[in-house]
Every structure is written in structure tokens, then in C-alpha cells.
Design an enzyme around this catalytic site. Structure first.
Site, PDB file in Angstrom:
ATOM      1  N   SER A 138       0.871  -1.184   0.000  1.00  0.00           N
ATOM      2  CA  SER A 138       0.000   0.000   0.000  1.00  0.00           C
ATOM      3  C   SER A 138       0.905   1.230   0.000  1.00  0.00           C
ATOM      4  CB  SER A 138      -0.858  -0.001   1.268  1.00  0.00           C
ATOM      5  OG  SER A 138      -1.418   1.274   1.505  1.00  0.00           O
ATOM      6  N   TYR A 151      -1.301  -0.884  10.460  1.00  0.00           N
ATOM      7  CA  TYR A 151      -1.408  -1.161   9.022  1.00  0.00           C
ATOM      8  C   TYR A 151      -0.177  -0.618   8.281  1.00  0.00           C
ATOM      9  CZ  TYR A 151      -3.536  -1.226   4.335  1.00  0.00           C
ATOM     10  OH  TYR A 151      -3.813  -1.469   3.015  1.00  0.00           O
TER      11      TYR A 151
HETATM   12  P1  NDP Z   1     -11.222  -6.460   1.556  1.00  0.00           P
HETATM   13  O1  NDP Z   1     -11.556  -6.360   2.998  1.00  0.00           O
HETATM   14  O2  NDP Z   1     -12.317  -6.282   0.540  1.00  0.00           O
HETATM   15  O3  NDP Z   1     -10.513  -7.847   1.247  1.00  0.00           O
HETATM   16  C1  NDP Z   1      -9.592  -8.428   2.113  1.00  0.00           C
HETATM   17  C2  NDP Z   1      -9.482  -9.888   1.747  1.00  0.00           C
HETATM   18  O4  NDP Z   1      -8.524 -10.488   2.617  1.00  0.00           O
HETATM   19  C3  NDP Z   1     -10.781 -10.632   1.910  1.00  0.00           C
HETATM   20  O5  NDP Z   1     -10.967 -11.464   0.782  1.00  0.00           O
HETATM   21  C4  NDP Z   1     -10.562 -11.468   3.154  1.00  0.00           C
HETATM   22  O6  NDP Z   1     -11.262 -12.705   2.988  1.00  0.00           O
HETATM   23  C5  NDP Z   1      -9.067 -11.696   3.090  1.00  0.00           C
HETATM   24  N1  NDP Z   1      -8.477 -12.036   4.380  1.00  0.00           N
HETATM   25  C6  NDP Z   1      -8.428 -11.293   5.504  1.00  0.00           C
HETATM   26  N2  NDP Z   1      -7.828 -11.984   6.490  1.00  0.00           N
HETATM   27  C7  NDP Z   1      -7.477 -13.186   5.967  1.00  0.00           C
HETATM   28  C8  NDP Z   1      -6.840 -14.338   6.479  1.00  0.00           C
HETATM   29  N3  NDP Z   1      -6.432 -14.415   7.759  1.00  0.00           N
HETATM   30  N4  NDP Z   1      -6.639 -15.384   5.650  1.00  0.00           N
HETATM   31  C9  NDP Z   1      -7.048 -15.337   4.360  1.00  0.00           C
HETATM   32  N5  NDP Z   1      -7.678 -14.293   3.826  1.00  0.00           N
HETATM   33  C10 NDP Z   1      -7.895 -13.225   4.628  1.00  0.00           C
HETATM   34  O7  NDP Z   1     -10.058  -5.401   1.317  1.00  0.00           O
HETATM   35  P2  NDP Z   1      -9.373  -4.824  -0.003  1.00  0.00           P
HETATM   36  O8  NDP Z   1      -9.795  -5.568  -1.188  1.00  0.00           O
HETATM   37  O9  NDP Z   1      -9.558  -3.362   0.041  1.00  0.00           O
HETATM   38  O10 NDP Z   1      -7.834  -5.130   0.310  1.00  0.00           O
HETATM   39  C11 NDP Z   1      -7.105  -6.174  -0.344  1.00  0.00           C
HETATM   40  C12 NDP Z   1      -5.621  -5.884  -0.182  1.00  0.00           C
HETATM   41  O11 NDP Z   1      -5.319  -4.656  -0.832  1.00  0.00           O
HETATM   42  C13 NDP Z   1      -5.178  -5.726   1.266  1.00  0.00           C
HETATM   43  O12 NDP Z   1      -3.901  -6.297   1.441  1.00  0.00           O
HETATM   44  C14 NDP Z   1      -5.138  -4.230   1.438  1.00  0.00           C
HETATM   45  O13 NDP Z   1      -4.252  -3.845   2.439  1.00  0.00           O
HETATM   46  C15 NDP Z   1      -4.642  -3.815   0.059  1.00  0.00           C
HETATM   47  N6  NDP Z   1      -4.939  -2.432  -0.301  1.00  0.00           N
HETATM   48  C16 NDP Z   1      -6.220  -1.981  -0.469  1.00  0.00           C
HETATM   49  C17 NDP Z   1      -6.442  -0.656  -0.833  1.00  0.00           C
HETATM   50  C18 NDP Z   1      -7.811  -0.116  -1.066  1.00  0.00           C
HETATM   51  O14 NDP Z   1      -7.959   1.094  -1.316  1.00  0.00           O
HETATM   52  N7  NDP Z   1      -8.863  -0.926  -0.993  1.00  0.00           N
HETATM   53  C19 NDP Z   1      -5.334   0.287  -1.013  1.00  0.00           C
HETATM   54  C20 NDP Z   1      -4.026  -0.288  -0.779  1.00  0.00           C
HETATM   55  C21 NDP Z   1      -3.852  -1.598  -0.447  1.00  0.00           C
HETATM   56  P3  NDP Z   1     -11.949 -13.572   4.175  1.00  0.00           P
HETATM   57  O15 NDP Z   1     -12.491 -12.603   5.187  1.00  0.00           O
HETATM   58  O16 NDP Z   1     -12.988 -14.354   3.448  1.00  0.00           O
HETATM   59  O17 NDP Z   1     -10.847 -14.433   4.693  1.00  0.00           O
END
Ligand code: NDP
Length: 247
Positions: A138, A151
Site C-alpha cells: 500500500s 497497518y
Molecule cells: P477487503 O476487505 O475487501 O478484502 C480483504 C481480503 O482479505 C478478503 O478477501 C478477506 O477474505 C481476506 N483475508 C483477511 N484476512 C485473511 C486471512 N487471515 N486469511 C485469508 N484471507 C484473509 O479489502 P481490499 O480488497 O480493500 O484489500 C485487499 C488488499 O489490498 C489488502 O492487502 C489491502 O491492504 C490492500 N490495499 C487496499 C487498498 C484499497 O484502497 N482498498 C489500497 C491499498 C492496499 P476472508 O475474510 O474471506 O478471509
């Protein structure tokens, strides 16, 4: 070299929503055989079924990146992947003054130790034939903002981890790069970005707009494909210029 992932096997962690689901769909539409992994198994199963119904190649696998057993089980069941998108992540927002250590540790366990665990298992299976690991960091791994200490620390760790792994694994033909999205509009945050505070934030982005999921397509396919054959340890920001906003 073209931006093709056709015929490659790809794993996307955190594929049940947001960026991860988008990356899984993008890779499948680009001809890869994709494994969607996350904890919420109904969501990834539904997404994989939807892709298969469009004659694309996809399957789902339950995965908790904080559990070494869960990571080991997924890799022991799967044929080696060519591409691994280390995307699972949580935000854990809160004041650093009030944050419980358990919350800080949860963010590090998912966003940093989870990325290491999946990358290590991936590299062990890629050792013989090489591959591409893309860690989703990020811009908060490069600069800071309020109430995101855990984070930001976790994502800064992912960036440095990416470089360290790139150095160790280049000899096996394994490339490790990091993608640093800026603020990407998704259904989860669209209400915030419509608010006054959200509008002010968008005004500080040089391009004066949020990123879209589609803005990530080119950079993701670049890092996943052989088009980036000579790139490893690279950190790519996709942020409308947010990191270069004026002081
Ligand atoms: P979401 O909350 O939509 O997605 C997060 C995903 O991570 C979910 O599919 C969740 O699935 C999964 N997850 C969380 N914990 C676990 C775990 N312990 N094991 C396996 N899967 C896990 O967030 P985003 O799509 O926004 O974020 C995705 C990535 O992008 C992250 O790393 C975030 O930091 C990064 N990011 C996002 C930005 C944004 O603007 N949205 C900007 C910069 C970076 P489940 O709960 O089903 O396990």
C-alpha cells in the site's frame, strides 16, 4: 515479451472480496487457471463457480493466512503455482494511544507474517521452475496517515520483505515484487469518499480522483506475467500521484 498469463496457474489470497476478487477475475479472463483462496468459503466457491460458468478456469480453496497449517494444507493439495498474488489483508484502524496490543498483533499476523508464510510455501513449490510472487502492499507502507499505525507498519514490512525475498530467491527464477495501490474505490469505502472528509482527501491526490479496480489491471498483469521478466524487488505505486503530493 507480452503481458500474457495464458496457461499459467495462479493463486490469489483474499479473493473473497475487493481487490483480490478483482485480481482473480482479471487473471482468469486473461487465460490463467486461478485458485481463489480466503476464509469465507461460500464466497470464493460462488466466485469460482461464476468464472467456470463463463468457461474460465477457476477453483476455490479455504485459506487462513495466519495459520501455518492452513497454508501448508493448500500448497500440499495444489500443483505448483506460476503466479501467487499475496493480497489478503486487514486494516485494523485505531488510535495508537488506545490500540490494544492484540489488535496490533492481528494486523501484523495477517498482513506481514501471512504474506511471508504464503510466499515461503510458494517459493518452496516454485524452486524447480520459477515463478512470480506479487505482494499487495500500500502507499501507506511508504508514507503515513492518522490512525493506521499497525497497518502502515505492516505494509512497510511487506515492502522490505519483498526486497529481501527477491534477493534470496532470484537464483531460483522466482521474482518477488510489490504493488502499492493508493486509495481505490470499492463498495466498502464509497460512502466515506462521498463524505466531506473523503472529498478533502481526494482533493489531495494530484490526479483529483480515486483509483478504480481497473487502474490496477496493467500493473498487476505486468508483475504477474513474463513481461516483467527482468523485474524483481521492485515496488510499484499505483496512486494517481498521491505519493508525490506537495508538502
Ligand atoms: P477487503 O476487505 O475487501 O478484502 C480483504 C481480503 O482479505 C478478503 O478477501 C478477506 O477474505 C481476506 N483475508 C483477511 N484476512 C485473511 C486471512 N487471515 N486469511 C485469508 N484471507 C484473509 O479489502 P481490499 O480488497 O480493500 O484489500 C485487499 C488488499 O489490498 C489488502 O492487502 C489491502 O491492504 C490492500 N490495499 C487496499 C487498498 C484499497 O484502497 N482498498 C489500497 C491499498 C492496499 P476472508 O475474510 O474471506 O478471509
Amino acid at each position: 515479451m507480452e503481458l500474457s498469463v495464458a496457461g499459467k496457474r495462479a493463486l490469489v489470497t483474499g479473493a473473497s472480496s475487493g481487490l483480490g476478487l478483482h485480481f482473480a477475475e482479471l487473471l482468469a479472463r486473461s487465460g490463467a487457471s486461478v485458485t481463489l483462496a480466503a476464509r469465507r468459503k461460500e464466497r470464493i466457491a460462488r466466485a469460482a463457480e461464476s468464472l467456470c460458468s463463463q468457461n474460465l478456469e477457476a477453483e476455490s480453496a479455504t485459506l487462513d493466512v495466519t495459520s501455518p497449517d492452513s497454508v501448508a494444507a493448500l500448497f500440499s493439495r495444489s500443483k505448483p503455482f506460476d503466479i501467487v498474488i499475496n493480497n489478503a489483508g486487514i486494516t485494523g484502524e485505531g488510535s495508537a494511544m488506545d490500540m490494544k496490543i492484540e489488535q496490533f498483533e492481528d494486523v501484523i499476523a495477517t498482513n506481514l507474517a501471512g504474506v511471508f508464510s504464503v510466499a515461503q510455501a510458494a517459493a518452496r513449490s516454485m524452486k524447480a521452475h520459477g515463478g512470480s510472487i506479487v505482494n499487495i502492499a500500500s502507499i501507506l507502507g511508504l508514507r503515513v496517515s492518522g490512525h493506521v499505525s499497525a497497518y502502515a507498519a505492516s505494509k512497510a514490512g511487506v515492502i522490505q520483505l519483498t526486497k529481501a525475498l527477491a534477493l534470496e530467491w532470484a537464483r531460483y527464477g522466482i521474482r518477488v515484487n510489490a504493488l502499492c495501490p493508493g486509495y481505490i474505490e470499492t463498495p466498502i469505502n464509497s460512502a466515506f469518499f462521498a463524505s466531506d472528509a473523503g472529498t478533502r482527501l481526494v482533493h489531495r491526490i494530484p490526479q483529483r480522483r480515486l483509483g478504480t479496480l481497473e487502474d490496477l489491471n496493467g500493473p498487476l498483469l505486468l508483475l504477474a506475467s513474463d513481461a516483467s521478466a527482468y523485474m524483481t524487488g521492485s515496488v510499484i505505486a499505483v496512486d494517481g500521484g498521491h505519493l508525490v503530493s506537495g508538502l
